[in-house]
Design a protein around this motif. Structure first.
Motif, PDB file in Angstrom:
ATOM      1  N   LEU A   4       0.856  -1.188   0.000  1.00  0.00           N
ATOM      2  CA  LEU A   4       0.000   0.000   0.000  1.00  0.00           C
ATOM      3  C   LEU A   4       0.887   1.230   0.000  1.00  0.00           C
ATOM      4  N   TYR A   8      -1.101   6.198   2.809  1.00  0.00           N
ATOM      5  CA  TYR A   8      -2.245   5.479   3.389  1.00  0.00           C
ATOM      6  C   TYR A   8      -1.830   4.833   4.712  1.00  0.00           C
ATOM      7  N   SER A  11      -1.387   7.623   7.371  1.00  0.00           N
ATOM      8  CA  SER A  11      -2.641   8.169   7.902  1.00  0.00           C
ATOM      9  C   SER A  11      -3.074   7.423   9.158  1.00  0.00           C
ATOM     10  N   ILE A  76     -11.455   8.876   7.927  1.00  0.00           N
ATOM     11  CA  ILE A  76     -10.707   8.969   6.668  1.00  0.00           C
ATOM     12  C   ILE A  76     -10.867  10.353   6.052  1.00  0.00           C
ATOM     13  N   ASP A  80      -5.996  11.088   2.344  1.00  0.00           N
ATOM     14  CA  ASP A  80      -5.357   9.834   2.748  1.00  0.00           C
ATOM     15  C   ASP A  80      -5.231   8.864   1.585  1.00  0.00           C
ATOM     16  N   PHE A  81      -6.073   9.036   0.560  1.00  0.00           N
ATOM     17  CA  PHE A  81      -6.019   8.174  -0.621  1.00  0.00           C
ATOM     18  C   PHE A  81      -5.024   8.682  -1.666  1.00  0.00           C
ATOM     19  N   VAL A 108      -3.455   3.103  -4.323  1.00  0.00           N
ATOM     20  CA  VAL A 108      -3.558   3.309  -2.876  1.00  0.00           C
ATOM     21  C   VAL A 108      -3.122   2.055  -2.138  1.00  0.00           C
ATOM     22  N   ASN A 141     -11.542  -0.321   5.118  1.00  0.00           N
ATOM     23  CA  ASN A 141     -11.815  -0.113   3.708  1.00  0.00           C
ATOM     24  C   ASN A 141     -13.295   0.162   3.453  1.00  0.00           C
TER      25      ASN A 141
END
Length: 336
Positions: A4, A8, A11, A76, A80-81, A108, A141
């Motif tokens: 990842l 991400y 975060s 979120i 963050d993405f 991501v 997610n």
């Protein structure tokens, strides 16, 4: 290797910092050593799924929060993405945002496969996580998807239902029901969010066509670069995960889908210390733990691509050292 993006992963550290946990202390506690070669304190651009799982497990235990992935998903931010977040933010509606997710999710996190379908006025977005993803990875997610859409459209928007392959005690399930504002199904075949197809046309507050176009071009470049670095085995894993069933799933068909010869596919997989049969067996084993008890054993064997029931039974015994019937009986008797 499933990975990842560093932003991400970071975060999560930001969230934990707000909860009073020092980032370096956390990284030391999980024996994290994925730093860039240039800077001993700078994260590498891609972080392994192993470290991500370990971080979320550590956070859950330290904060004593059984729904840690859910709490994380609630907080979120589109930033963050990374670039995908800004691409979604600049989309004109939910349909465009989902298409961006389907196209560029691996930028991501290359740890699962998103699918989307519509039928009879109902839309479903489904996530097929890698078999090594823990509960908190999946919870984050699924929760993050709903959280971001609420931020961009309407804070009161709720799905029709949300399904998880996991089970939780009633108190925790009630917490999920209250936040999602809909029915929560657990122990299901898929992790998925169901909502009215009419939501797809809902406009985004942050729609910006020119920025969206530019971001798509950058995303395409990054995706092309990422795929060129990706191992062949990872590409095959994603192909297998994306299939509705594993019937007619052969070495030759897979090689054709990747535009290479079967001999080349075998040679490259050997260099990666694996084979097509090993990858196929891993995917079959991943699916069987999700589907047993939800399909008849005959249908399950067929869906997994076995020629007959006896072949499936032999494979099952090899995986779990027991028969499918015994496995299902023991699972049914275990406390949820």
């Amino acid at each position: 290797m499933n990975t990842l993006a560093d932003h991400y992963f970071s975060s999560v550290l930001d969230y934990l910092q707000n909860q009073g946990l020092d980032s370096q202390t956390v990284l030391d506690a999980i024996n994290f050593n994925e730093y860039s070669n240039k800077n001993a304190h700078q994260l590498a651009s891609r972080i392994t799924l192993v470290s991500y799982n370990t971080l979320l497990d550590y956070a859950q235990q330290t904060l004593n929060e059984p729904l840690f992935g859910f709490k994380l998903g609630q907080h979120i931010r589109t930033a963050d993405f990374g670039i995908l977040g800004y691409l979604i933010e600049s989309s004109d509606n939910l349909a465009s945002a989902i298409q961006a997710l389907l196209n560029y999710d691996s930028l991501v996190a290359d740890i699962g496969k998103a699918q989307f379908k519509q039928q009879d006025g109902t839309a479903v977005i489904r996530w097929l996580p890698h078999s090594n993803c823990n509960t908190h990875v999946v919870l984050r997610n699924m929760t993050a998807w709903v959280s971001v859409i609420r931020q961009l459209i309407n804070s009161g928007l709720s799905p029709s239902s949300v399904s998880f392959t996991f089970n939780w005690p009633q108190e925790q399930k009630a917490t999920l029901i209250k936040w999602f504002g809909c029915t929560i199904q657990t122990g299901t075949k898929y992790n998925q969010i169901t909502f009215p197809s009419s939501y797809l046309a809902l406009p985004f507050k942050t729609d910006n066509a020119s920025i969206n176009f530019a971001l798509k071009q950058v995303s395409e470049q990054q995706l092309s670069s990422f795929k060129s670095q990706q191992h062949l085995s990872e590409k095959i894993i994603h192909l297998l995960m994306a299939k509705i069933d594993l019937q007619e799933c052969t070495l030759i068909r897979t090689a054709n889908a990747l535009n290479i010869t079967p001999r080349t596919l075998q040679r490259k997989l050997k260099q990666e210390h694996t084979s097509f049969l090993i990858l196929l067996e891993q995917e079959r084993k991943r699916r069987v733990t999700l589907w047993i008890g939800k399909l008849s054993l005959t249908d399950l064997a067929l869906t997994l691509g076995f020629k007959d029931q006896s072949s499936f039974n032999r494979a099952f015994k090899r995986w779990f050292n027991c028969s499918p019937k015994s496995y299902f009986k023991n699972s049914s008797e275990s406390p949820q």
